[in-house]
Design a protein around this motif. Structure first.
Motif, PDB file in Angstrom:
ATOM      1  N   UNK A 318       0.838  -1.190   0.000  1.00 42.23           N
ATOM      2  CA  UNK A 318       0.000   0.000   0.000  1.00 42.23           C
ATOM      3  C   UNK A 318       0.879   1.248   0.000  1.00 42.23           C
ATOM      4  N   UNK A 319       0.236   2.369  -0.122  1.00 41.25           N
ATOM      5  CA  UNK A 319       0.875   3.674  -0.061  1.00 41.25           C
ATOM      6  C   UNK A 319      -0.202   4.679   0.251  1.00 41.25           C
ATOM      7  N   UNK A 320       0.131   5.949   0.344  1.00 39.94           N
ATOM      8  CA  UNK A 320      -0.878   6.958   0.693  1.00 39.94           C
ATOM      9  C   UNK A 320      -2.090   6.939  -0.223  1.00 39.94           C
ATOM     10  N   UNK A 321      -1.858   6.770  -1.520  1.00 42.75           N
ATOM     11  CA  UNK A 321      -2.972   6.778  -2.468  1.00 42.75           C
ATOM     12  C   UNK A 321      -3.845   5.534  -2.273  1.00 42.75           C
ATOM     13  N   UNK A 322      -3.224   4.381  -2.140  1.00 39.19           N
ATOM     14  CA  UNK A 322      -3.968   3.129  -1.966  1.00 39.19           C
ATOM     15  C   UNK A 322      -4.708   3.124  -0.640  1.00 39.19           C
ATOM     16  N   UNK A 323      -4.055   3.595   0.425  1.00 43.86           N
ATOM     17  CA  UNK A 323      -4.702   3.632   1.736  1.00 43.86           C
ATOM     18  C   UNK A 323      -5.892   4.581   1.738  1.00 43.86           C
ATOM     19  N   UNK A 324      -5.746   5.686   1.026  1.00 39.97           N
ATOM     20  CA  UNK A 324      -6.852   6.639   0.966  1.00 39.97           C
ATOM     21  C   UNK A 324      -8.037   6.038   0.231  1.00 39.97           C
ATOM     22  N   UNK A 325      -7.774   5.381  -0.911  1.00 43.48           N
ATOM     23  CA  UNK A 325      -8.852   4.863  -1.745  1.00 43.48           C
ATOM     24  C   UNK A 325      -9.517   3.646  -1.134  1.00 43.48           C
ATOM     25  N   UNK A 326      -8.721   2.683  -0.685  1.00 44.08           N
ATOM     26  CA  UNK A 326      -9.284   1.411  -0.216  1.00 44.08           C
ATOM     27  C   UNK A 326      -9.384   1.304   1.300  1.00 44.08           C
ATOM     28  N   UNK A 327      -9.156   2.435   1.969  1.00 41.28           N
ATOM     29  CA  UNK A 327      -9.292   2.457   3.413  1.00 41.28           C
ATOM     30  C   UNK A 327     -10.218   3.564   3.856  1.00 41.28           C
ATOM     31  N   UNK A 328      -9.704   4.787   3.877  1.00 40.70           N
ATOM     32  CA  UNK A 328     -10.442   5.907   4.428  1.00 40.70           C
ATOM     33  C   UNK A 328     -11.712   6.245   3.653  1.00 40.70           C
ATOM     34  N   UNK A 483      -8.116   8.202 -10.611  1.00 39.32           N
ATOM     35  CA  UNK A 483      -7.512   8.667 -11.860  1.00 39.32           C
ATOM     36  C   UNK A 483      -5.992   8.655 -11.760  1.00 39.32           C
ATOM     37  N   UNK A 484      -5.455   9.033 -10.603  1.00 40.87           N
ATOM     38  CA  UNK A 484      -4.001   8.993 -10.406  1.00 40.87           C
ATOM     39  C   UNK A 484      -3.494   7.556 -10.374  1.00 40.87           C
ATOM     40  N   UNK A 485      -4.292   6.654  -9.819  1.00 41.35           N
ATOM     41  CA  UNK A 485      -3.902   5.243  -9.778  1.00 41.35           C
ATOM     42  C   UNK A 485      -3.846   4.648 -11.181  1.00 41.35           C
ATOM     43  N   UNK A 486      -4.761   5.060 -12.044  1.00 40.88           N
ATOM     44  CA  UNK A 486      -4.777   4.562 -13.419  1.00 40.88           C
ATOM     45  C   UNK A 486      -3.684   5.211 -14.256  1.00 40.88           C
ATOM     46  N   UNK A 487      -3.496   6.522 -14.099  1.00 43.59           N
ATOM     47  CA  UNK A 487      -2.534   7.246 -14.919  1.00 43.59           C
ATOM     48  C   UNK A 487      -1.121   7.215 -14.373  1.00 43.59           C
ATOM     49  N   UNK A 488      -0.888   7.846 -13.236  1.00 43.60           N
ATOM     50  CA  UNK A 488       0.462   7.940 -12.681  1.00 43.60           C
ATOM     51  C   UNK A 488       1.015   6.588 -12.254  1.00 43.60           C
ATOM     52  N   UNK A 489       0.174   5.771 -11.612  1.00 38.52           N
ATOM     53  CA  UNK A 489       0.648   4.487 -11.075  1.00 38.52           C
ATOM     54  C   UNK A 489       0.489   3.334 -12.050  1.00 38.52           C
ATOM     55  N   UNK A 490      -0.102   3.567 -13.195  1.00 34.42           N
ATOM     56  CA  UNK A 490      -0.298   2.543 -14.220  1.00 34.42           C
ATOM     57  C   UNK A 490      -1.020   1.301 -13.685  1.00 34.42           C
ATOM     58  N   UNK A 491      -1.951   1.519 -12.744  1.00 35.08           N
ATOM     59  CA  UNK A 491      -2.802   0.457 -12.208  1.00 35.08           C
ATOM     60  C   UNK A 491      -1.993  -0.581 -11.431  1.00 35.08           C
ATOM     61  N   UNK A 492      -0.871  -0.134 -10.864  1.00 37.44           N
ATOM     62  CA  UNK A 492       0.002  -1.013 -10.076  1.00 37.44           C
ATOM     63  C   UNK A 492      -0.022  -0.586  -8.611  1.00 37.44           C
ATOM     64  N   UNK A 493       0.413  -1.486  -7.742  1.00 36.53           N
ATOM     65  CA  UNK A 493       0.517  -1.198  -6.316  1.00 36.53           C
ATOM     66  C   UNK A 493       1.974  -0.945  -5.948  1.00 36.53           C
ATOM     67  N   UNK A 494       2.217  -0.083  -4.978  1.00 31.32           N
ATOM     68  CA  UNK A 494       3.592   0.248  -4.604  1.00 31.32           C
ATOM     69  C   UNK A 494       4.377  -0.985  -4.136  1.00 31.32           C
ATOM     70  N   UNK A 495       5.536  -1.176  -4.703  1.00 33.33           N
ATOM     71  CA  UNK A 495       6.436  -2.229  -4.242  1.00 33.33           C
ATOM     72  C   UNK A 495       6.130  -3.619  -4.727  1.00 33.33           C
ATOM     73  N   UNK A 496       5.104  -3.789  -5.576  1.00 29.15           N
ATOM     74  CA  UNK A 496       4.720  -5.124  -6.031  1.00 29.15           C
ATOM     75  C   UNK A 496       4.829  -5.216  -7.552  1.00 29.15           C
ATOM     76  N   UNK A 497       5.685  -6.077  -8.027  1.00 29.68           N
ATOM     77  CA  UNK A 497       5.827  -6.314  -9.466  1.00 29.68           C
ATOM     78  C   UNK A 497       4.923  -7.456  -9.903  1.00 29.68           C
ATOM     79  N   UNK A 498       4.699  -7.548 -11.213  1.00 29.42           N
ATOM     80  CA  UNK A 498       3.927  -8.661 -11.752  1.00 29.42           C
ATOM     81  C   UNK A 498       2.458  -8.650 -11.389  1.00 29.42           C
ATOM     82  N   UNK A 499       1.918  -7.458 -11.101  1.00 29.51           N
ATOM     83  CA  UNK A 499       0.540  -7.394 -10.613  1.00 29.51           C
ATOM     84  C   UNK A 499      -0.105  -6.094 -11.065  1.00 29.51           C
ATOM     85  N   UNK A 500      -1.380  -6.182 -11.490  1.00 28.08           N
ATOM     86  CA  UNK A 500      -2.145  -5.003 -11.912  1.00 28.08           C
ATOM     87  C   UNK A 500      -3.549  -5.057 -11.329  1.00 28.08           C
TER      88      UNK A 500
END
Length: 569
Positions: A318-328, A483-500
């Motif tokens: 996770x990261x700030x963006x992921x925690x915000x979207x799928x948590x808070x 939108x940032x997760x799709x564009x800036x992060x390319x639909x990936x999670x922080x620190x995890x390869x091989x996954x979208x």
């Protein structure tokens, strides 16, 4: 699937450094067989990959589904589908996925009708001229506001903006320029209508019916929406680009499934994924609930976002963006589309001519009190037999009634007291039957079955958080984060390869958005692996037949005929 192929998926594939496949077709596992998962599989197959979809249910489509009882088809999802007219990017995606192959499209001349407690109605015609004349007939005093809305609607009918073909981070300078050429001439229109909340606009009407009706153009009040999506979708419907495809929701999913399997893909049903297998911060496969493991070069999760991040991956990436979207944001009011309660009625005979295929009834406090867990005082009644053939046995019809409802209310009751849960559904079914009788005298005696699905039902069958069928609301903070997760992060999670990620929990709700995330996921994957992305339209043109829906599940085996209604568990 043959035994040797099954065995192959159970063995780790060899890979060059960085996870790129070495001298073979890359293998991709997709978690979830909804529209996004099926689209991901289709585009993976089109680009030389070998893919396999794992779906917990017995049907494709996720929320884009239906179930059956006694020959009736209870179509659950599509109310309008963006992309039904040729000549735009949304339509091109549906053609690539085979979603509209051999199908007729039903178009309606109005978006919705809103009727108040006294019987006064507003017809929201898609044609700006017809709508303007109708609204002026209701309230001449509101002429300036009416003319302003219809003038904007006329302007939107000339705008074609469906940015669904290329993932945001991969758009070329030419693609960006073409988008600017569409947006810039209408920039002030977009800015103004996006900045004006529908509630604030509606409150300016002098006529009390118009003040309430405008909030419910989209059947129920989504709350927090600006004017822009109302104008955009009504304009699309006027251009016949927001119709209803033959076969409905499950028909759409079945057609994409057929396209996927024709491309060589495989769907494994009744296959609940328990976790994503990770080695050295790289996803290498999945483990099912029964303990079986399957391996691939890349894993795409096209299912509930919270479940993916917190359960399938154990909350490790996770990261700030992921925690915000799928948590808070999951607990913040207005971030998610509410869950819905659905009551289907199977009716003997025809429903007769009715100018409105869909009506939102504004309810008195007394009637609203009969809707358990209701979030608004309204009930939507749709004549689903007018949408497509095949939804009812010969000589019969289907009505679908819905309202926004609180997921927590239904979950708590079902968990605490199953008998009380069933009894409440029986009372709701009885109220709906009586309500329909009041508005369509004589119909109660022709209703031969009623079927109720609660938000708890949606959660059990789809896994969607809080039973929401559309995930995040557009024009909210969640929209910006996603939108940032799709564009800036390319639909990936922080620190995890091989996954979208893919689907509405990353690309927001709406079927065309869900399908486009599957396209984006494969585009990003091709870019990472140095492969040229390609897509081609389906050439299948066999006429659609209702039999292609296949066997339909029932939500429960209890008898629901009149006098014995016990809706599904």
């Amino acid at each position: 699937m043959h035994a040797d192929e099954e065995h192959e998926w159970s063995v780790r594939p060899g890979a060059a450094p960085g996870g790129r496949p070495a001298d073979r077709r890359p293998r991709v596992i997709v978690v979830g067989g909804g529209v996004a998962g099926l689209a991901t599989g289709c585009y993976a197959q089109m680009n030389g990959m070998r893919s396999r979809i794992f779906e917990k249910h017995v049907l494709p489509g996720g929320c884009c589904t239906a179930w059956g009882r006694d020959g009736y088809v209870f179509d659950y999802c599509i109310e309008w589908l963006i992309g039904t007219a040729p000549g735009n990017e949304a339509h091109r995606i549906w053609r690539e996925l085979g979603a509209l192959d051999g199908k007729s499209i039903t178009h309606f001349d109005m978006f919705n009708r809103v009727t108040d407690e006294s019987g006064r109605s507003v017809m929201f015609y898609n044609d700006p001229g017809r709508l303007e004349a109708h609204l002026l007939g209701i309230s001449p005093a509101d002429a300036p506001l009416i003319r302003s809305f219809c003038r904007d609607l006329r302007r939107f009918t000339d705008i074609e903006l469906y940015p669904f073909l290329t993932a945001p981070a991969l758009r070329s300078a030419g693609e960006r320029l073409r988008m600017l050429r569409t947006v810039l001439p209408a920039f002030r229109l977009f800015w103004r209508t996006a900045a004006t909340p529908m509630h604030a606009f509606a409150d300016r009407f002098e006529d009390p019916l118009l003040r309430r009706a405008f909030r419910n153009v989209f059947f129920q009040d989504p709350e927090g929406f600006p004017l822009l999506p109302y104008l955009f979708n009504m304009a699309a419907a006027h251009r016949r680009n927001a119709g209803f495809p033959q076969g409905g929701s499950l028909g759409l999913a079945r057609s994409i499934e057929e396209r996927y399997t024709a491309l060589g893909g495989t769907v494994s049903y009744r296959s609940r994924v328990a976790r994503v297998l990770v080695e050295r911060d790289r996803a290498v496969g999945i483990e099912l609930g029964n303990g079986r493991r399957y391996y691939a070069d890349h894993v795409v999760a096209a299912c509930d976002g919270h479940t993916t991040v917190r359960t399938l991956l154990g909350g490790r990436y996770t990261g700030p963006r992921v925690d915000r979207l799928y948590g808070e944001l999951l607990t913040e009011r207005g971030a998610l589309f509410p869950a819905v309660v659905s009551v289907f009625a199977g009716v003997r005979g025809d429903l007769g001519p009715d100018r409105a295929h869909s009506t939102t009834y504004l309810l008195s406090p007394e009637d609203a009190a009969h809707l358990p867990g209701a979030l608004q005082r309204s009930l939507v009644v749709q004549l689903r037999s007018h949408y497509s053939d095949g939804f009812a046995p010969p000589g019969r019809s289907v009505i679908h009634c819905t309202y926004f409802s609180d997921f927590g209310f239904w979950k708590e009751l079902r968990t605490r007291d199953r008998k009380a849960y069933w009894a409440l559904k029986r009372r709701l079914a009885a109220f709906v039957r009586d309500f329909l009788e009041r508005h369509r005298p004589g119909i109660a005696g022709r209703i031969e079955l009623l079927d109720v699905a609660s938000p708890a039902t949606t959660k059990r069958y789809t896994g969607n958080h809080d039973g929401s069928i559309l995930a995040w609301k557009a024009f909210s903070e969640a929209d910006d984060v996603a939108a940032a997760l799709v564009g800036k992060d390319r639909m990936r999670l922080p620190g995890l390869a091989g996954f979208s990620l893919a689907g509405q929990w990353v690309g927001l709700g709406g079927l065309i958005r869900a399908a486009s995330t599957g396209r984006f996921a494969v585009q990003y994957l091709c870019d990472e692996w140095g492969l040229p992305f390609t897509a081609r339209e389906s050439l299948a043109r066999e006429p659609w037949r209702p039999a292609r829906l296949g066997p339909l599940p029932r939500l429960d085996r209890r008898d629901t005929r009149l006098g014995q209604e016990v809706p599904e568990a």
